[in-house]
Design a protein around this motif. Structure first.
Motif, PDB file in Angstrom:
ATOM      1  N   ASP A  40       0.810  -1.148  -0.055  1.00 25.61           N
ATOM      2  CA  ASP A  40       0.064  -0.006  -0.128  1.00 25.61           C
ATOM      3  C   ASP A  40       0.958   1.287  -0.066  1.00 25.61           C
ATOM      4  OD1 ASP A  40      -1.792   2.216   0.602  1.00 25.61           O
ATOM      5  OD2 ASP A  40      -3.006   0.770   1.841  1.00 25.61           O
ATOM      6  N   PHE A  77       1.089   3.912   3.323  1.00 27.19           N
ATOM      7  CA  PHE A  77       1.405   3.298   4.694  1.00 27.19           C
ATOM      8  C   PHE A  77       3.069   2.975   4.838  1.00 27.19           C
ATOM      9  CE2 PHE A  77      -2.257   3.662   7.016  1.00 27.19           C
ATOM     10  CZ  PHE A  77      -3.375   3.347   5.943  1.00 27.19           C
ATOM     11  N   GLU A 113       4.577  -0.269   9.358  1.00 20.76           N
ATOM     12  CA  GLU A 113       3.161  -0.188   9.587  1.00 20.76           C
ATOM     13  C   GLU A 113       2.544  -1.681   8.954  1.00 20.76           C
ATOM     14  OE1 GLU A 113       1.105   0.999  11.749  1.00 20.76           O
ATOM     15  OE2 GLU A 113      -0.572   0.020  10.751  1.00 20.76           O
ATOM     16  N   GLN A 114       2.918  -1.872   7.547  1.00 17.41           N
ATOM     17  CA  GLN A 114       2.287  -2.679   7.034  1.00 17.41           C
ATOM     18  C   GLN A 114       2.815  -4.179   7.384  1.00 17.41           C
ATOM     19  OE1 GLN A 114       1.580  -2.251   2.898  1.00 17.41           O
ATOM     20  NE2 GLN A 114       2.763  -0.469   2.966  1.00 17.41           N
ATOM     21  N   GLU A 145       1.082  -4.280  11.320  1.00 13.37           N
ATOM     22  CA  GLU A 145      -0.284  -4.677  11.284  1.00 13.37           C
ATOM     23  C   GLU A 145      -0.633  -6.182  11.174  1.00 13.37           C
ATOM     24  OE1 GLU A 145      -2.747  -2.985   8.434  1.00 13.37           O
ATOM     25  OE2 GLU A 145      -1.696  -3.800   6.776  1.00 13.37           O
ATOM     26  N   THR A 146       0.091  -6.713  10.281  1.00 10.39           N
ATOM     27  CA  THR A 146       0.052  -8.250  10.074  1.00 10.39           C
ATOM     28  C   THR A 146       0.155  -9.086  11.703  1.00 10.39           C
ATOM     29  OG1 THR A 146       1.029  -7.799   8.063  1.00 10.39           O
ATOM     30  CG2 THR A 146       0.453 -10.234   8.802  1.00 10.39           C
ATOM     31  N   ARG A 195       0.224  -7.589  14.670  1.00  4.02           N
ATOM     32  CA  ARG A 195      -0.836  -7.038  15.424  1.00  4.02           C
ATOM     33  C   ARG A 195      -2.027  -8.028  15.158  1.00  4.02           C
ATOM     34  NH1 ARG A 195       0.675  -1.737  14.753  1.00  4.02           N
ATOM     35  NH2 ARG A 195      -1.003  -1.628  13.347  1.00  4.02           N
ATOM     36  N   TYR A 221       8.500   4.577   2.980  1.00  7.45           N
ATOM     37  CA  TYR A 221       7.186   4.134   2.064  1.00  7.45           C
ATOM     38  C   TYR A 221       7.614   3.377   0.881  1.00  7.45           C
ATOM     39  CZ  TYR A 221       4.541   7.492   5.011  1.00  7.45           C
ATOM     40  OH  TYR A 221       3.807   8.237   5.861  1.00  7.45           O
ATOM     41  N   TYR A 240      -2.334  -4.074  -3.949  1.00  8.41           N
ATOM     42  CA  TYR A 240      -2.233  -4.083  -2.446  1.00  8.41           C
ATOM     43  C   TYR A 240      -3.353  -4.425  -1.801  1.00  8.41           C
ATOM     44  CZ  TYR A 240      -3.972   0.705  -3.254  1.00  8.41           C
ATOM     45  OH  TYR A 240      -4.585   1.675  -3.590  1.00  8.41           O
ATOM     46  N   LYS A 288      -3.284 -11.284   3.637  1.00  8.09           N
ATOM     47  CA  LYS A 288      -2.627 -11.166   4.987  1.00  8.09           C
ATOM     48  C   LYS A 288      -3.253 -11.585   6.091  1.00  8.09           C
ATOM     49  CE  LYS A 288      -0.926  -7.086   4.902  1.00  8.09           C
ATOM     50  NZ  LYS A 288       0.083  -6.010   5.280  1.00  8.09           N
ATOM     51  N   LEU A 336      -6.323  -9.961   6.947  1.00 10.55           N
ATOM     52  CA  LEU A 336      -6.857  -8.922   7.916  1.00 10.55           C
ATOM     53  C   LEU A 336      -8.400  -8.902   7.609  1.00 10.55           C
ATOM     54  CD1 LEU A 336      -4.049  -6.272   7.457  1.00 10.55           C
ATOM     55  CD2 LEU A 336      -4.722  -7.483   9.560  1.00 10.55           C
ATOM     56  N   LYS A 380      -9.350   0.978   6.397  1.00  6.59           N
ATOM     57  CA  LYS A 380      -8.036   1.539   6.458  1.00  6.59           C
ATOM     58  C   LYS A 380      -7.074   1.917   5.257  1.00  6.59           C
ATOM     59  CE  LYS A 380      -3.601   0.580   9.131  1.00  6.59           C
ATOM     60  NZ  LYS A 380      -2.982  -0.427   9.597  1.00  6.59           N
ATOM     61  N   HIS A 381      -7.217   0.765   4.530  1.00  9.49           N
ATOM     62  CA  HIS A 381      -6.354   0.884   3.344  1.00  9.49           C
ATOM     63  C   HIS A 381      -7.134   1.387   2.499  1.00  9.49           C
ATOM     64  CE1 HIS A 381      -2.561  -1.399   4.698  1.00  9.49           C
ATOM     65  NE2 HIS A 381      -3.586  -1.845   5.579  1.00  9.49           N
TER      66      HIS A 381
END
Lengths: 290, 330, 305
Positions: free
Chosen positions: B111, B114, B118-119, B122-123, B125, B158, C203, C210, C212, C220-221
């Motif tokens: 993405d 982000f 962060e990417q 988040e996985t 987390r 990024y 993405y 992933k 999510l 979010k994305h």
């Protein structure tokens, strides 16, 4: 006998595919405004005071003689609508044509040469785009006075920037294309490249943009006229019909307002539909990102 | 080497996935009764031309099919459960955590708005209960294990600030961040330079050796297959046509398509004998009768054109689906 | 990021300068301004005293300099109609316009984004059609006509809402809707195409793989990426909205800058008209600067040009 395969005639192709309803509306409105003098219409500027504020013919007091009713000075609404189309169309087409010429030239030069010229033109564009069109129109009207010619100029001055931006980015991407690069290498003069390679290829965008701008121009002219800084009285203009008719709303004289505005909406809607169609027709890969 | 005392980690039986369009009038049979098994710590390659169903296979396993595509039959048994019977919420616990996947084009897999950190974060987390203080460490660790230098700086950057090769490794890091048991990699090196490709493959090899990860590698690059994998599954037009250990496959391919594929590949063998496979892959909505490959097969006969070929288990490790397998050819 | 901001700031200052020049030139294009200020039929001595009083006898460059230096200090002269300092009058009308514009923005964004999301989902074709016609209507009808129709329906026929005034929510709703309808069409279209593009991207696929949950995928994305073109459009629309506000405020007698400039034009109160145009234009440049910064904050790729 040899069978020669002709490519389909583009004019016939367009006629086949164009959205019929809006096209018809446009044709009717445009031709009737051009030939208004030959149509059996009342005088749009001089009314009959004894026949003032008549409602449309289907209402109680209305007559078929004044099919859509009369205004505060006894003028026939229908004929004012038709004659009003003239003014609106002249202003709209005039402004759009002038703006597209200035804007295309500026955009091509800006995109083609880059560097200082580009920066300067872009800052000018930024500046014009920051000035609200209607307010600027009011400023100019206070100075030079209202008038058809004046608002065509004023509107062109503000509209050209829309073209400049779009054409500039098109020019930028065209510059990188092979056939343009080859022309550079072959030593063609810059003017020649701009004329022969860049210009024809941006034409599609110009036409599409222009067709959508016409609708905007009609509404802007109506707004300026409504506010008193556009077409001056007593010329028949839709904006004037609306400003004069505004007072009659609370009294219930709805036809003074509904018909002029409705005609504007109908005309603009038709231009918008055709413009959208034109965009898809000219470039099937066009993506809806402005 | 196939271990038939142990139970397979992933067992796919008669998996069929169809794409429906035009109100159901056009049906594309992307996968047709596909069956195979994957054992722990194996490195399997799935090869075939574009459109043969390799990617659809992986998306079907993970249940991330695009709209219009549906799994119409079969079973996907993983850790004793049929994945196809799970709902999205349950699958979310498996995706990324137990089975991870890397997409084809790493340049666009991240993405753009982000940061890398962060990417990855988040996985972690979402799938683990590691506290936020420790997640930073974990991210650094991961980036280092993928040979990304200056990990602290990179984590704050990024995607567009990283090179292609680095993005590829970040994608790999994300995939392995929660220690999955299986990693599915969909042509992960297609868009990279050859030297970077090699580096990346070696990296994967090493990680696999250290962690016992099971690898499912999708590719049409036979050089990579030879370099990295132990077992090969050959697919054509939505069906599996041959399964074999790598060396045996290259040495004596049994299916005519496999042989043709090897002959047309530039990475192996004598360049003077290279020949592209004649014809084109079939339209998966209008498959030929009998064997899918027969229009392009030089060995075909009447039966091939009429009936679906049988599935023949030739030895412990070799399997082929063909009327005229090239068994006695050398 | 800092470099980007400084660069943009520098450009904005140049643009403001060009704006002031354009406006100044515009005011000098017409006939001798003395004629505008003077009563009709004034003789030469009156005209020349007017010229002296208003500094019109000085060179153009000097006049511009005086004009600019006064404007920077907030001195726009005196209103010939009200007899009060223009800056004060402008300030008094600012709030009403802000309220109207912000409300219209909220309405147009809400309708537009929701309609765009619905179109992107494509769940019901009849809903899609309604949205299309709603958008087309908004684009085609002049906003002051919409205003008048609404007054006709809601104030005259139904007697539900007032025809004009300022102070209540019920005063606000018709003007805000009249102004905002036009813009909802653009937001619908951009949300639709932006969403479609984002949701089909690699993405987003990867985020799903992933593991999510959908809320994070889209909320979010998806959202952050889809928002970018919407914000760009919102910035570009602001100037157009202000233009549109003039007519709407006039119809509803809404005491904002639009009504102010309208009355100014009617009363030939030159200072007011010029001040409003200058003030708004400069504000536009600054707001665009802020939007550019916001844009760079959301989309990091922009920061590196």
């Amino acid at each position: 006998m040899n069978q020669i395969q002709f490519r389909s005639n583009p004019v016939i192709d367009i006629l086949k595919k164009i959205p019929k309803g809006p096209a018809l509306i446009l044709i009717i409105l445009i031709t009737s405004s051009i030939f208004a003098d030959f149509l059996p219409l009342h005088n749009p500027e001089i009314g009959n005071p004894r026949k003032r504020l008549l409602p449309p013919f289907w209402e109680e007091r209305g007559t078929i003689e004044y099919p859509l009713g009369t205004d505060t000075m006894g003028r026939d609404i229908l004929s004012r609508l038709v004659y009003g189309a003239r003014v609106s169309l002249i202003v709209a087409f005039g402004a759009v044509i002038i703006a597209s010429i200035i804007g295309t030239v500026a955009g091509v030069i800006s995109g083609f040469f880059g560097g200082w010229i580009d920066q300067i033109i872009m800052r000018f564009t930024d500046a014009w785009l920051s000035i609200p069109m209607v307010m600027f129109g009011m400023l100019m009207a206070t100075i030079v006075g209202p008038g058809v010619f004046n608002i065509i100029i004023i509107m062109s001055l503000v509209f050209w920037t829309r073209y400049a931006r779009v054409i500039r980015s098109e020019t930028l991407s065209l510059k990188t294309r092979d056939f343009v690069q080859l022309a550079f290498i072959a030593g063609c003069s810059k003017l020649w490249i701009m004329r022969k390679h860049i210009l024809p290829n941006v034409m599609n965008s110009v036409i599409t943009l222009a067709s959508l701008q016409i609708g905007i121009a009609i509404v802007v002219e109506a707004s300026l006229t409504f506010l008193g800084v556009g077409v001056p009285s007593p010329k028949p203009a839709w904006g004037l019909m609306l400003s004069e008719g505004r007072g009659g709303l609370t009294a219930g004289y709805w036809w003074l307002v509904v018909f002029p505005g409705g005609t504007i909406a109908l005309l603009v809607m038709s231009f918008n539909i055709i413009g959208d169609w034109l965009r898809l027709y000219l470039d099937p890969h066009y993506r809806n990102i402005e | 080497m196939m271990n038939n005392e142990k139970k397979p980690l992933l067992q796919i039986t008669n998996l069929s996935t169809y794409f429906f369009s035009f109100g159901g009038k056009r049906i594309v049979k992307a996968l047709d009764r596909v069956s195979f098994e994957v054992y722990e710590a194996e490195k399997i390659a799935i090869i075939g031309e574009s459109g043969c169903g390799k990617s659809t296979l992986c998306f079907s396993i993970l249940q991330v099919l695009p709209p219009g595509a549906k799994v119409v039959g079969g079973k996907v048994i993983f850790e004793g459960e049929n994945l196809l019977e799970k709902n999205q919420k349950e699958m979310n616990k498996i995706r990324g955590k137990k089975i991870a996947m890397i997409l084809q084009d790493s340049m666009v897999s991240l993405d753009p708005v982000f940061t890398i950190g962060e990417q990855i974060g988040e996985t972690i987390r979402h799938h683990t209960s590691i506290k936020s203080v420790h997640i930073q460490e974990k991210i650094i660790q991961l980036l280092l294990s993928f040979r990304i230098s200056e990990p602290m700086k990179r984590a704050k950057q990024y995607p567009h600030e990283l090179s292609g090769g680095m993005r590829q490794r970040v994608v790999g890091a994300i995939a392995l961040s929660c220690q999955p048991r299986i990693l599915i990699a969909d042509e992960p090196t297609t868009n990279l330079d050859v030297t970077i490709q090699l580096q990346y493959l070696n990296l994967l090899k090493e990680i696999q050796k250290n962690t016992g990860l099971t690898l499912l590698f999708i590719t049409h690059n036979l050089g990579i297959v030879a370099e990295l994998c132990e077992r090969v599954i050959v697919m054509y037009a939505g069906k599996i046509v041959e399964k074999s250990p790598v060396i045996d496959l290259f040495d004596t391919p049994f299916h005519p398509y496999t042989k043709a594929l090897l002959n047309s590949s530039f990475e192996l063998g004598d360049l003077s004998k290279k020949a592209p496979i004649k014809g084109e892959p079939p339209d998966l909505a209008n498959l030929p009768t009998g064997c899918n490959f027969h229009p392009r097969c030089i060995f075909k006969d009447k039966k091939c054109q009429m009936e679906d070929p049988p599935e023949i288990q030739l030895s412990q490790n070799r399997w082929v689906k063909c009327w005229k397998p090239l068994i006695d050819m050398k | 990021m800092k470099r980007y901001i400084i660069h943009r700031l520098f450009l904005s200052i140049i643009v403001v300068w060009i704006v002031s020049i354009l406006i100044f030139i515009a005011t000098r294009i017409g006939p001798d301004p003395a004629y505008i200020i003077a009563q009709p039929g004034a003789d030469e001595s009156e005209l020349s005293s007017i010229r002296q009083r208003f500094g019109l006898d000085k060179t153009l460059a000097l006049q511009y300099f005086i004009f600019i230096s006064r404007a920077i200090r907030g001195d726009f002269g005196e209103s010939s109609y009200y007899g009060l300092p223009v800056s004060k009058i402008v300030w008094n009308h600012l709030l009403a316009s802000l309220v109207l514009i912000i409300s219209a923005k909220i309405i147009s964004l809400s309708i537009g984004i929701v309609a765009g999301i619905i179109s992107a989902r494509r769940k019901g074709d009849w809903l899609d059609n309604i949205i299309k016609w709603f958008s087309l209507a908004g684009l085609s009808m002049p906003n002051f006509w919409i205003a008048m129709l609404l007054i006709l329906i809601f104030s005259v026929k139904l007697k539900m809402l007032p025809t004009s005034g300022y102070g209540n929510f019920s005063n606000l709703i018709l003007p805000a809707f009249s102004l905002g309808w036009y813009f909802s069409a653009g937001y619908t279209r951009i949300t639709y195409s932006s969403l479609l593009q984002v949701l089909n991207s690699e993405y987003i696929k990867f985020v799903r793989i992933k593991g999510l949950p959908e809320i994070i995928v889209i909320g979010k994305h998806g959202l952050k990426n889809a928002l970018i073109p919407i914000i760009t459009l919102a910035g570009m629309n602001l100037v157009v909205m202000i233009s549109g506000a003039v007519a709407v405020e006039t119809v509803f007698a809404w005491p904002g800058l639009g009504l102010l400039i309208y009355n100014g034009a009617v009363n030939r109160d030159f200072n007011i008209v010029q001040a409003v145009v200058l003030f708004i234009s400069v504000m536009m440049v600054m707001i665009n600067l802020l939007i550019d910064i916001l844009y760079a904050y959301i989309d990091p790729r922009i920061r590196y040009q």
